[in-house]
Design a protein around this motif. Structure first.
Motif, PDB file in Angstrom:
ATOM      1  N   ASN A  69       0.951  -1.198   0.016  1.00 22.80           N
ATOM      2  CA  ASN A  69       0.025   0.166   0.037  1.00 22.80           C
ATOM      3  C   ASN A  69       1.007   1.487  -0.048  1.00 22.80           C
ATOM      4  OD1 ASN A  69      -1.304   2.244   1.398  1.00 22.80           O
ATOM      5  ND2 ASN A  69      -3.330   1.013   1.165  1.00 22.80           N
ATOM      6  N   PHE A  70       1.043   1.916  -1.042  1.00 21.94           N
ATOM      7  CA  PHE A  70       1.611   3.307  -1.107  1.00 21.94           C
ATOM      8  C   PHE A  70       1.479   3.989   0.103  1.00 21.94           C
ATOM      9  CE2 PHE A  70       1.771   1.857  -5.643  1.00 21.94           C
ATOM     10  CZ  PHE A  70       3.277   1.895  -6.083  1.00 21.94           C
ATOM     11  N   SER A  71       0.196   4.407   0.265  1.00 25.20           N
ATOM     12  CA  SER A  71      -0.199   5.327   1.478  1.00 25.20           C
ATOM     13  C   SER A  71       0.716   4.850   2.716  1.00 25.20           C
ATOM     14  CB  SER A  71      -1.591   5.461   1.449  1.00 25.20           C
ATOM     15  OG  SER A  71      -1.945   6.453   2.626  1.00 25.20           O
ATOM     16  N   ALA A  72       0.431   3.690   3.145  1.00 28.27           N
ATOM     17  CA  ALA A  72       1.161   3.116   4.277  1.00 28.27           C
ATOM     18  C   ALA A  72       2.736   3.079   4.233  1.00 28.27           C
ATOM     19  CB  ALA A  72       0.481   1.820   4.742  1.00 28.27           C
TER      20      ALA A  72
ATOM     21  N   LEU B 169       7.729   5.684   5.968  1.00 27.85           N
ATOM     22  CA  LEU B 169       9.250   6.156   5.045  1.00 27.85           C
ATOM     23  C   LEU B 169       9.324   7.707   5.513  1.00 27.85           C
ATOM     24  CD1 LEU B 169       9.384   4.559   1.562  1.00 27.85           C
ATOM     25  CD2 LEU B 169      10.446   3.677   3.732  1.00 27.85           C
ATOM     26  N   ASN B 170       8.317   8.246   5.960  1.00 29.85           N
ATOM     27  CA  ASN B 170       8.497   9.703   6.314  1.00 29.85           C
ATOM     28  C   ASN B 170       9.658  10.092   7.203  1.00 29.85           C
ATOM     29  OD1 ASN B 170       7.660  12.517   7.737  1.00 29.85           O
ATOM     30  ND2 ASN B 170       6.096  12.482   6.257  1.00 29.85           N
ATOM     31  N   GLU B 171       9.965   9.432   8.298  1.00 30.91           N
ATOM     32  CA  GLU B 171      10.747   9.721   9.270  1.00 30.91           C
ATOM     33  C   GLU B 171      12.064   9.583   8.714  1.00 30.91           C
ATOM     34  OE1 GLU B 171      12.238   8.375  13.878  1.00 30.91           O
ATOM     35  OE2 GLU B 171      10.299   7.890  12.915  1.00 30.91           O
ATOM     36  N   PRO B 172      12.386   8.195   8.249  1.00 35.73           N
ATOM     37  CA  PRO B 172      13.786   8.356   7.714  1.00 35.73           C
ATOM     38  C   PRO B 172      14.004   9.287   6.649  1.00 35.73           C
ATOM     39  CG  PRO B 172      12.569   6.271   6.911  1.00 35.73           C
ATOM     40  CD  PRO B 172      11.699   7.096   7.836  1.00 35.73           C
ATOM     41  N   ILE B 173      13.075   9.540   5.592  1.00 40.05           N
ATOM     42  CA  ILE B 173      13.552  10.365   4.721  1.00 40.05           C
ATOM     43  C   ILE B 173      13.666  11.884   5.123  1.00 40.05           C
ATOM     44  CG2 ILE B 173      12.384  11.554   2.411  1.00 40.05           C
ATOM     45  CD1 ILE B 173      11.412   8.858   1.699  1.00 40.05           C
TER      46      ILE B 173
ATOM     47  N   ALA C  78       3.998  13.785  -0.996  1.00 40.88           N
ATOM     48  CA  ALA C  78       5.427  13.862  -1.945  1.00 40.88           C
ATOM     49  C   ALA C  78       5.904  12.326  -1.910  1.00 40.88           C
ATOM     50  CB  ALA C  78       6.232  14.940  -1.135  1.00 40.88           C
ATOM     51  N   ILE C  79       6.027  11.759  -0.900  1.00 42.43           N
ATOM     52  CA  ILE C  79       6.615  10.444  -0.773  1.00 42.43           C
ATOM     53  C   ILE C  79       5.890   9.493  -1.509  1.00 42.43           C
ATOM     54  CG2 ILE C  79       7.508   8.519   0.679  1.00 42.43           C
ATOM     55  CD1 ILE C  79       7.890  10.589   2.825  1.00 42.43           C
ATOM     56  N   MET C  80       4.634   9.465  -1.496  1.00 40.83           N
ATOM     57  CA  MET C  80       3.853   8.494  -2.154  1.00 40.83           C
ATOM     58  C   MET C  80       4.069   8.782  -3.849  1.00 40.83           C
ATOM     59  SD  MET C  80      -0.058   7.607  -1.662  1.00 40.83           S
ATOM     60  CE  MET C  80      -0.810   9.239  -1.744  1.00 40.83           C
TER      61      MET C  80
END
Length: 218
Positions: A28-31, A36-40, A52-54
């Motif tokens: 699931n791209f949203s999940a 990945l938000n924190e590491p990015i 933006a990540i999705m």
């Protein structure tokens, strides 16, 4: 300069399970974007939005070498016989000046018996022997003056005969390892020659490992 897209690519390429999941379209791209938000954000040293990540995930494309992809496909179709040997034991000894002499005695003993499985690997500091468990007592007796680092019984070996030219195919071993890892199969040892590849697993995993390797042909 790092971008969200380059960070996404760096994370995916270094994560085989993630790469496999994306290629199978089962993630699931949203999940994943939220995960990945924190590491990015740490990589970019600034907060980023999940959207933006999705978007970067949806645009991500694995680098494809069409010529090698065809080679890889042909190689798997041309895999030869798969052989399973059970009742194996594994021994690890510290390298010494006398280790080779002990090894030669084992070779002399088993040279006339082709039913015995035997594989010997010498590293920089230690050497490993995989042999039919029926020879366990003889191994311990012959190597009694050596420093034994480890041993393991109840092992099985699955050998795959590879097509000629397999060493020129990029990612052949990677695909085998990835499929086994995806099925949560732990490899106890790996032994290979030019056209033969053997994985050693604990007995309780052999049926599952054999099924995965068999399916590589499909």
């Amino acid at each position: 300069m790092k971008t969200i897209a380059s960070c996404v690519q760096e994370i995916i390429v270094s994560s085989p399970f993630l790469e496999e999941g994306l290629s199978r379209q089962i993630i699931n791209f949203s999940a994943l974007a939220k995960d990945l938000n924190e590491p990015i954000s740490k990589m970019l040293r600034k907060p980023v939005k999940d959207g933006a990540i999705m978007m970067a995930l949806r645009r991500f494309q694995q680098p494809i070498n069409l010529e090698n992809k065809d080679r890889l496909k042909r190689a798997f179709h041309q895999l030869g016989d798969i052989t399973v040997r059970s009742n194996l034991s594994d021994f690890t000894f510290q390298n010494s000046k006398t280790l080779i002499n002990s090894h030669s005695k084992i070779l002399e003993r088993i040279s006339a018996n082709h039913q015995i499985f035997y594989a010997f690997t010498r590293g920089m500091f230690e050497s490993n022997i995989i042999i039919s468990t029926s020879e366990k007592e003889h191994i311990l007796k012959t190597f009694k003056k050596e420093t034994q680092i480890g041993s393991q019984d109840k092992l099985s070996a699955i050998s795959i005969y590879l097509p000629n030219g397999n060493s020129k195919v990029v990612g052949l071993y990677y695909q085998i390892f990835k499929r086994l890892a995806w099925e949560n199969i732990t490899l106890y040892e790996v032994v290979s020659t030019t056209n033969e590849f053997t994985v050693v697993v604990e007995d309780y995993l052999v049926d599952k490992a054999f099924s995965v390797i068999k399916d590589l042909k499909i």
